[in-house]
Design a protein around this motif. Structure first.
Motif, mmCIF file in Angstrom:
data_model
loop_
_atom_site.group_PDB
_atom_site.id
_atom_site.type_symbol
_atom_site.label_atom_id
_atom_site.label_comp_id
_atom_site.label_asym_id
_atom_site.label_seq_id
_atom_site.Cartn_x
_atom_site.Cartn_y
_atom_site.Cartn_z
ATOM 1 N N CYS A 263 0.623 -1.179 -0.323
ATOM 2 C CA CYS A 263 0.042 -0.153 0.220
ATOM 3 C C CYS A 263 0.794 1.201 0.008
ATOM 4 O O CYS A 263 0.481 2.384 -0.920
ATOM 5 N N VAL A 264 2.011 1.187 0.748
ATOM 6 C CA VAL A 264 2.861 2.289 0.882
ATOM 7 C C VAL A 264 3.467 2.627 -0.421
ATOM 8 O O VAL A 264 3.674 3.751 -0.981
ATOM 9 N N LEU A 265 4.111 1.642 -1.001
ATOM 10 C CA LEU A 265 4.616 1.694 -2.427
ATOM 11 C C LEU A 265 3.916 2.324 -3.537
ATOM 12 O O LEU A 265 4.199 3.285 -4.243
ATOM 13 N N HIS A 266 2.547 1.709 -3.409
ATOM 14 C CA HIS A 266 1.481 2.418 -4.355
ATOM 15 C C HIS A 266 1.428 3.906 -3.985
ATOM 16 O O HIS A 266 1.240 4.942 -5.032
ATOM 17 N N GLY A 267 1.395 4.317 -2.573
ATOM 18 C CA GLY A 267 1.525 5.729 -2.365
ATOM 19 C C GLY A 267 2.462 6.425 -2.918
ATOM 20 O O GLY A 267 2.242 7.504 -3.103
ATOM 21 N N VAL A 268 3.529 5.895 -2.528
ATOM 22 C CA VAL A 268 4.786 6.638 -2.933
ATOM 23 C C VAL A 268 4.920 6.859 -4.473
ATOM 24 O O VAL A 268 5.003 7.864 -4.933
ATOM 25 N N LYS B 257 -4.597 14.024 -3.718
ATOM 26 C CA LYS B 257 -4.843 12.689 -4.068
ATOM 27 C C LYS B 257 -5.396 12.169 -3.025
ATOM 28 O O LYS B 257 -4.703 12.149 -1.891
ATOM 29 N N GLY B 258 -6.385 11.061 -3.267
ATOM 30 C CA GLY B 258 -6.619 10.220 -2.057
ATOM 31 C C GLY B 258 -6.193 8.852 -2.873
ATOM 32 O O GLY B 258 -6.391 8.554 -4.054
ATOM 33 N N VAL B 259 -5.242 8.371 -2.024
ATOM 34 C CA VAL B 259 -4.647 6.950 -2.490
ATOM 35 C C VAL B 259 -5.069 5.851 -1.747
ATOM 36 O O VAL B 259 -5.195 5.858 -0.322
ATOM 37 N N PHE B 260 -5.664 4.728 -2.319
ATOM 38 C CA PHE B 260 -6.229 3.449 -1.358
ATOM 39 C C PHE B 260 -5.431 2.408 -2.005
ATOM 40 O O PHE B 260 -5.230 2.080 -3.119
ATOM 41 N N HIS B 261 -5.222 1.241 -1.119
ATOM 42 C CA HIS B 261 -4.860 0.039 -1.011
ATOM 43 C C HIS B 261 -3.643 -0.150 -1.896
ATOM 44 O O HIS B 261 -2.659 0.794 -2.033
ATOM 45 N N ASN B 262 -3.566 -1.300 -2.626
ATOM 46 C CA ASN B 262 -2.443 -1.551 -3.635
ATOM 47 C C ASN B 262 -2.685 -2.414 -4.646
ATOM 48 O O ASN B 262 -4.039 -2.345 -5.092
#
Length: 340
Positions: A150-155, A284-289
């Motif tokens: 999830c964090v890598l998706h957010g990055v 940006k709303g960023v959710f999950h992976n």
């Protein structure tokens, strides 16, 4: 088997339930370790989750273990394989999946129940998000694949550039993972409320850390530290609506604000339209992976380049789970590895 079931708000019970049996395309794993998560804490406190589960239900979504049973038609796995299963898999066929926007899939298969002796993995997850883990990787580190994904998706969605000044609001496991993932790529300014966690943030690569109990006016100090403009990137990792507003206030003109922490359902925030428009902010709303980041996360954990073990406060038996959530609520621990 012994398993944790969420029945409602702060109502978590250990119960004896039937051992899972795999249907066609499914596997069952014996859980080696299941790690607690800030999302689990929020779900426990709120009594549910709009996307992932509705009580009463098996609980927990970060885990790794060993395959002990195979359903009909499963040929690419064997009993004894060490694996980690993401808690979801996209359908790969819908409008969003066809555009590779997998985290938006409305037909997502969700799976909960890692706080148990055994866990059944649904066929879509076996097909798309079940991964083999190296023998030398401890269960508790492999179990962190899902939140790190999830964090890598957010990055990736934050569009961080080299030498950007990045403000991270939140010193929980997710905020600290963001620090680790951005270390060496950007100058990270971490804000939180716990000095022990902030010290871990420094070990993971934060350039500076700040306790908001001592310096409550976060936007003013951020501007002081950034030539008067504000941060290039702001990442909100608490899921508190007022902190979402603080995140926007910390942003320079042209900045990207990643509103990553999920707030309670039906909450809202106020946005200054003049700032949003004339400062050309990107919110940006960023959710999950997605499956790509699940694989990247496991690879990063297996490389042992980053000491993610710093996030594991301790190991505890499954019978202590309710007490562990009380300790998480009191911010006494970050992540705990529950050992069935």
């Amino acid at each position: 088997m012994l398993a944790a079931l969420l029945h409602g708000q702060e109502d978590l019970r250990l119960e004896e339930v039937p051992d899972p049996t795999p249907a066609a395309g499914e596997v069952v794993i014996q859980v080696g370790a299941a790690t607690t998560c800030g999302t689990d804490l929020k779900v426990w406190r709120r009594g549910g989750h709009v996307k992932m589960l509705k009580p009463p239900t098996l609980f927990g979504h970060e885990g790794a273990g060993q395959i002990v049973a195979l359903g009909a038609g499963v040929t690419s796995w064997q009993v004894g394989d060490r694996v980690v299963a993401n808690n979801s898999a996209p359908c790969m066929e819908c409008f969003f999946c066809q555009r590779q926007e997998y985290s938006l899939c409305p037909n997502m298969t969700w799976n909960n129940g890692t706080f148990a002796e055994y866990l059944k993995i649904p066929a879509p997850i076996v097909q798309h998000n079940l991964l083999q883990i190296p023998d030398e990787l401890p269960w508790e580190l492999a179990a962190m694949t899902e939140p790190l994904a999830c964090v890598l998706h957010g990055v990736a969605r934050s569009n961080v550039k080299v030498k950007d000044q990045v403000v991270i609001l939140g010193d929980g496991a997710i905020g600290l993972m963001f620090v680790a993932a951005l270390s060496g790529k950007a100058e990270v300014l971490l804000w939180g409320g716990n000095n022990h966690r902030l010290a871990i943030g420094q070990k993971l690569g934060a350039a500076q850390t700040f306790n908001y109990h001592q310096i409550p006016d976060i936007p003013s100090l951020v501007k002081e530290l950034t030539q008067g403009w504000g941060a290039d990137i702001v990442i909100e990792a608490t899921g508190v609506p007022s902190v979402w507003e603080t995140a926007i206030a910390c942003a320079r003109p042209g900045a990207t604000v990643n509103l990553f922490g999920g707030c309670p359902r039906y909450t809202s925030i106020t946005v200054n339209t003049e700032q949003l428009h004339y400062s050309e902010l990107t919110l940006k709303g960023v959710f999950h992976n997605t499956p790509e980041y699940v694989r990247s996360a496991l690879s990063l954990l297996a490389s042992r380049k980053i000491p993610f073990e710093l996030l594991i406060s301790e190991q505890r038996p499954l019978k202590d789970l309710e007490q562990v959530f009380c300790e998480m609520k009191a911010r006494k621990v970050i992540k705990v590895a529950m050992i069935p």
